[in-house]
Design an enzyme around this catalytic site. Structure first.
Site, short mmCIF file in Angstrom:
data_model
loop_
_atom_site.label_atom_id
_atom_site.label_comp_id
_atom_site.label_asym_id
_atom_site.label_seq_id
_atom_site.Cartn_x
_atom_site.Cartn_y
_atom_site.Cartn_z
CG HIS A 178 7.81 -1.95 4.07
ND1 HIS A 178 6.77 -2.74 4.50
CD2 HIS A 178 8.89 -2.78 4.03
CE1 HIS A 178 7.20 -3.98 4.72
NE2 HIS A 178 8.49 -4.02 4.45
CB SER B 189 3.78 -1.72 6.26
OG SER B 189 4.55 -1.27 5.17
#
Ligand code: FAD
Length: 277
Positions: free
Chosen positions: A258, A8
């Site tokens: 992330h 992400s």
């Protein structure tokens, strides 16, 4: 071994129309890597409430998955309920739930003290509608009384209903692996995804790290100091260090990455390509 991994990218909500345009270009470049979601930060005390919503809706409008951050410090239950209902009405099903830090001087008048209370409230109000991410601190939160207290605080967020966690950034993979082992020993089973901060600017990195308690190892700090204003050298060194870190984390079983992109695509894209993801 075929582990389900989650990748992400995090943005902050831009303040100006140029910032909005720049973020569109960044997103276009990063979307080609097909991340599971893009997240967008939320200013503590609700200062970016509308811009976070606008950014998330724009991401969603492009057919991409978006997860707004939501911080609770300084907020009332009614404020949070309204925000949750707005996200629900737009079909958003993923949220990053945080306590946040109020700017110094701003009085704490809210109804939430810690993030576990926010997670509990979201579950009470909306059941299983949202996938809830919470923050984790492999090098421990700067306000934690002790490492064990911070681990216990993290476990409370999981018990309150968190679905997954994203860590504060760090440059010491052992801190992450040890943290995950300790959490597992306490019964935590949710994925704990490492947060990755590319290194592009040493002054900014030092400032962030002082504020959030992330340690810049001495050998990295000394090398960055040695590069002075040579941004190309800093960037090249940063790419090597952070790619090696990501590689080690993934090899060691981390359930994804992330990236704190700071709304820039360059370093994150290069690291991604070097990792061969
Ligand atoms: P908590 O989990 O509530 O922990 C905060 C501190 O309180 C810790 O020291 C913990 O040990 C302690 N604590 C917890 N419970 C108790 C208790 N019952 N008694 C005593 N002490 C306790 N900030 C923003 O403002 N906006 C954002 O969008 C944002 N996004 C972030 C995304 C990620 C992935 C991360 C890692 C951080 C983010 N932050 C954001 C920063 C975050 O808000 C700060 O780090 C904040 O200081 C702590 O938030 P938390 O949710 O981890 O708090």
């Amino acid at each position: 071994m075929n582990i389900q991994r989650t990748f992400s990218f995090e943005f902050f909500p831009p303040k100006t129309s140029e910032g909005v345009e720049k973020l569109r270009a960044t997103r276009k470049q990063l979307a080609q890597f097909k991340p599971e979601f893009f997240s967008c930060t939320f200013g503590a005390g609700g200062s970016t409430r509308d811009r976070t919503l606008e950014t998330v809706l724009e991401i969603q409008g492009e057919g991409l998955a978006a997860a707004p951050h939501l911080s609770c410090v300084g907020s009332t239950k009614e404020n949070i309920r309204e925000i949750l209902n707005t996200y629900k009405s737009h079909g958003i099903r993923h949220i990053v739930a945080l306590r946040g830090d109020l700017p110094s001087g701003m009085a704490e008048t809210g109804e939430f003290r810690y993030a576990n209370e926010l997670v509990e409230f979201i579950r009470q109000e909306t059941g299983d509608w949202f996938r809830i991410e919470v923050a984790a601190y492999p090098e421990f939160h700067p306000q934690a009384k002790s490492a064990q207290d911070d681990l216990n605080a993290f476990v409370r967020k999981v018990q309150a209903g968190a679905s997954a966690a994203i860590t504060q950034y760090f440059y010491n993979a052992d801190a992450y692996f040890r943290f995950v082992d300790d959490c597992q020993a306490l019964g935590v089973q949710i994925p704990i995804v490492p947060g990755i901060m590319p290194i592009t600017n040493s002054t900014q990195l030092a400032r962030f790290s002082d504020a959030c308690g992330a340690e810049i190892p001495r050998w990295i700090r000394k090398r960055l100091e040695g590069y002075g204003d040579d941004l190309d050298a800093i960037r090249a060194f940063g790419l090597d260090v952070v790619t090696d870190l990501c590689d080690r984390l993934l090899q060691g079983g981390a359930p994804g990455l992330h990236f704190y992109t700071l709304n820039q695509a360059g370093s994150t894209s290069t690291i991604w390509q070097r990792l061969g993801l």
